[in-house]
Motif scaffolding. Structure first.
Motif, PDB file in Angstrom:
ATOM      1  N   TRP A 115      11.898   6.710  54.235  1.00  0.00           N
ATOM      2  CA  TRP A 115      10.532   7.373  53.926  1.00  0.00           C
ATOM      3  C   TRP A 115       9.455   6.142  53.934  1.00  0.00           C
ATOM      4  O   TRP A 115       8.384   6.282  54.851  1.00  0.00           O
ATOM      5  CB  TRP A 115      10.199   8.124  52.395  1.00  0.00           C
ATOM      6  CG  TRP A 115      10.726   9.322  52.938  1.00  0.00           C
ATOM      7  CD1 TRP A 115      11.712   9.977  52.284  1.00  0.00           C
ATOM      8  CD2 TRP A 115      10.024  10.593  53.078  1.00  0.00           C
ATOM      9  NE1 TRP A 115      12.057  11.334  52.635  1.00  0.00           N
ATOM     10  CE2 TRP A 115      10.904  11.810  53.132  1.00  0.00           C
ATOM     11  CE3 TRP A 115       8.715  10.835  53.620  1.00  0.00           C
ATOM     12  CZ2 TRP A 115      10.469  13.214  53.426  1.00  0.00           C
ATOM     13  CZ3 TRP A 115       8.142  11.892  53.806  1.00  0.00           C
ATOM     14  CH2 TRP A 115       8.855  13.137  53.843  1.00  0.00           C
ATOM     15  N   GLY A 126       0.649   6.310  58.343  1.00  0.00           N
ATOM     16  CA  GLY A 126      -0.219   6.648  57.036  1.00  0.00           C
ATOM     17  C   GLY A 126      -1.215   7.936  56.790  1.00  0.00           C
ATOM     18  O   GLY A 126      -1.605   8.177  55.941  1.00  0.00           O
ATOM     19  N   SER A 128       2.779  10.440  54.268  1.00  0.00           N
ATOM     20  CA  SER A 128       3.081  11.026  52.781  1.00  0.00           C
ATOM     21  C   SER A 128       3.785  12.334  52.754  1.00  0.00           C
ATOM     22  O   SER A 128       3.993  13.071  53.640  1.00  0.00           O
ATOM     23  CB  SER A 128       1.495  11.234  52.021  1.00  0.00           C
ATOM     24  OG  SER A 128       0.802  12.416  52.906  1.00  0.00           O
ATOM     25  N   SER A 140       0.871  13.854  56.869  1.00  0.00           N
ATOM     26  CA  SER A 140       1.883  14.569  55.812  1.00  0.00           C
ATOM     27  C   SER A 140       3.273  14.982  56.703  1.00  0.00           C
ATOM     28  O   SER A 140       3.198  15.434  57.779  1.00  0.00           O
ATOM     29  CB  SER A 140       1.246  15.256  55.025  1.00  0.00           C
ATOM     30  OG  SER A 140       0.697  16.347  55.963  1.00  0.00           O
TER      31      SER A 140
END
Length: 156
Positions: free
Chosen positions: A74, A58, A80, A61
């Motif tokens: 995902w 988490g 992200s 990216s």
């Protein structure tokens, strides 16, 4: 493999911490010896997903400019979504000509550059029809050859 990966990875336990730790240890080992191919990283259905499972969380990216990751994957990656220019990790189709500009970092802070994972057809010593790379330099004791199948030359 063409198209997106469908979410059927549970059979390989990729999403469990012990498997992710094993993959991460193997990845560190092959990073220490450029040109070596990891033996224990799962290859089915795809190696790059095993690497992403071990590398992402988490806090990072991830850019997927070629749409390789299915929507159901995902949430498991926890990363992200980002653009290639700003993402921590970028997964791309190595058979395609380079059409992205990932962050490369700077001389002062190379760690700010993206880690690029390219999907290729094959990797090893004897890959028929592949690009043969000769690796030498700092950190490589002896000249090492590696064949990469399905890699567009513009990535070199």
């Amino acid at each position: 493999m063409t198209g997106k990966l469908e979410p059927y990875m549970e059979s390989h336990d990729l999403w469990l911490p012990p498997m992710q730790q094993l993959i991460f240890r193997d990845l560190l080992h092959v990073f220490s010896y450029p040109g070596r191919v990891a033996e224990r990283i799962p290859t089915k259905p795809v190696t790059w997903l095993a690497l992403l499972a071990a590398l992402t969380d988490g806090e990072v990216s991830l850019a997927d400019p070629h749409g390789l990751i299915a929507a159901g994957i995902w949430p498991k990656l926890e990363a992200s979504a980002g653009t290639p220019e700003k993402a921590t990790f970028v997964v791309a189709d190595g058979a395609r000509a380079v059409d992205i500009r990932p962050c490369i970092g700077t001389l002062e802070s190379p760690d700010t550059g993206a880690t690029l994972l390219l999907r290729v057809a094959a990797l090893g010593e004897n890959t028929e029809g592949g690009v043969r790379l000769c690796l030498s330099g700092p950190g490589i004791r002896e000249r090492t050859e590696l064949a990469v199948g399905g890699l567009h030359l513009s990535w070199l």
